[in-house]
Design an enzyme around this catalytic site. Sequence first.
Site, PDB file in Angstrom:
ATOM      1  N   ILE A 140     -89.380   6.785  82.028  1.00 23.72           N
ATOM      2  CA  ILE A 140     -89.123   6.319  80.674  1.00 23.72           C
ATOM      3  C   ILE A 140     -90.102   7.026  79.737  1.00 23.72           C
ATOM      4  CG2 ILE A 140     -88.851   4.322  79.183  1.00 23.72           C
ATOM      5  CD1 ILE A 140     -87.049   4.396  81.746  1.00 23.72           C
ATOM      6  N   LYS A 141     -89.564   7.643  78.693  1.00 23.58           N
ATOM      7  CA  LYS A 141     -90.398   8.363  77.744  1.00 23.58           C
ATOM      8  C   LYS A 141     -90.899   7.417  76.651  1.00 23.58           C
ATOM      9  CE  LYS A 141     -88.781  12.505  76.546  1.00 23.58           C
ATOM     10  NZ  LYS A 141     -87.782  13.539  76.154  1.00 23.58           N
TER      11      LYS A 141
END
Length: 366
Positions: A140-141
């Site tokens: 997840i960025k």
Amino acid sequence: MTKSAIARLDDFGQSPWYDNLARPLITGGGLRKLVDEDGVRGVTSNPTILDKAIGAGEGYDEQLAECAKRGLSIEDTYWEVVLDDIVSAADLLRPVFDDQHGGDGFVSVEVAPNLAKDTAGTIEAARWLHERVDRANVMIKIPGTLECLPAIEESIAAGININVTLIFSLDRHDKVIDAYLTGLERFVAGGGDPSTVASVASFFVSRVDTETDRRLPEDSALRGKAAVANAKLAYELFRARFSGSRWEALAAKGARLQRPLWASTSTKNPAYPSTVYVDELIGRDTVNTLAPASIESLHAGEGNRRPDTVSEGLPDAARVMVQLATAGIDFDDVTDTLEREGVDSFAASFTDALGTIEKRRAEVTS
């Protein structure tokens, strides 16, 4: 069989990731070819790429019509489309993940960019994305803004893989590393296995030259020097922080390094070598995200690659930063500007993608 120039990066301890993901790349076999022939070991995605693909009517029309039939909102449609691509790419890269014992083979998806200043919203979004994709090889960025540092720590403490984006300065990189280490310590204290958590710190490169050069005279010998110097010093910081008793205690339990990921490595200034941000930043335990233009340059045989270039010339790198200050460049202001513009640009791209989805969905359902 001779290895491609991209696959050779792995021989030097660097993992090549592809900075591009759209459905035609998956369904048309392009991603499979990059993995099998070029040794690509990860993928990052962003709304800009999706925006262009949907606007061109490339592979999404049927799903857009289905989402409309189900009565989904435009934003819910965005996530349906994006996460289907992420899951498909993650499944394609799963053999890499398994072969590397969880050390590579990741696909990254970012939280909504308008959450960059929202700590609680980012924590909630990261958890939702993690649960929704349900793939061990998805990251997840989360942007490395001050407001999102607690979200990074909280997500790592919850056992979520995190790709920290939009890092421009050494000070922020240091804080991101601390958030990762603290998150891991909390995860271990709660009985978690740190070997199941992975993270990269995405340190942006070419934009640093673009902004610094803009502030320098045309004839300055410092033009084109800041980005590589800054990244080399970031790698030095990485090596220093991932040593000593604090890290060794985590490593003994199986913790993984938070690898520096060189982002924005395609050359923006045509006066500079097309692969300069690849050739100068090769180092062990790093990732380089390659845009399509960089892939083409590497295939064409451009550049000169050798091991551990990122560790070369560290005194020169430090000297460049001193010389910039002497020349009147406020580098803190450079990196603050880049972060602010990066947050705004990512949010604008997200808004554009939603607008394109709305327009295209209306076209395919009319």
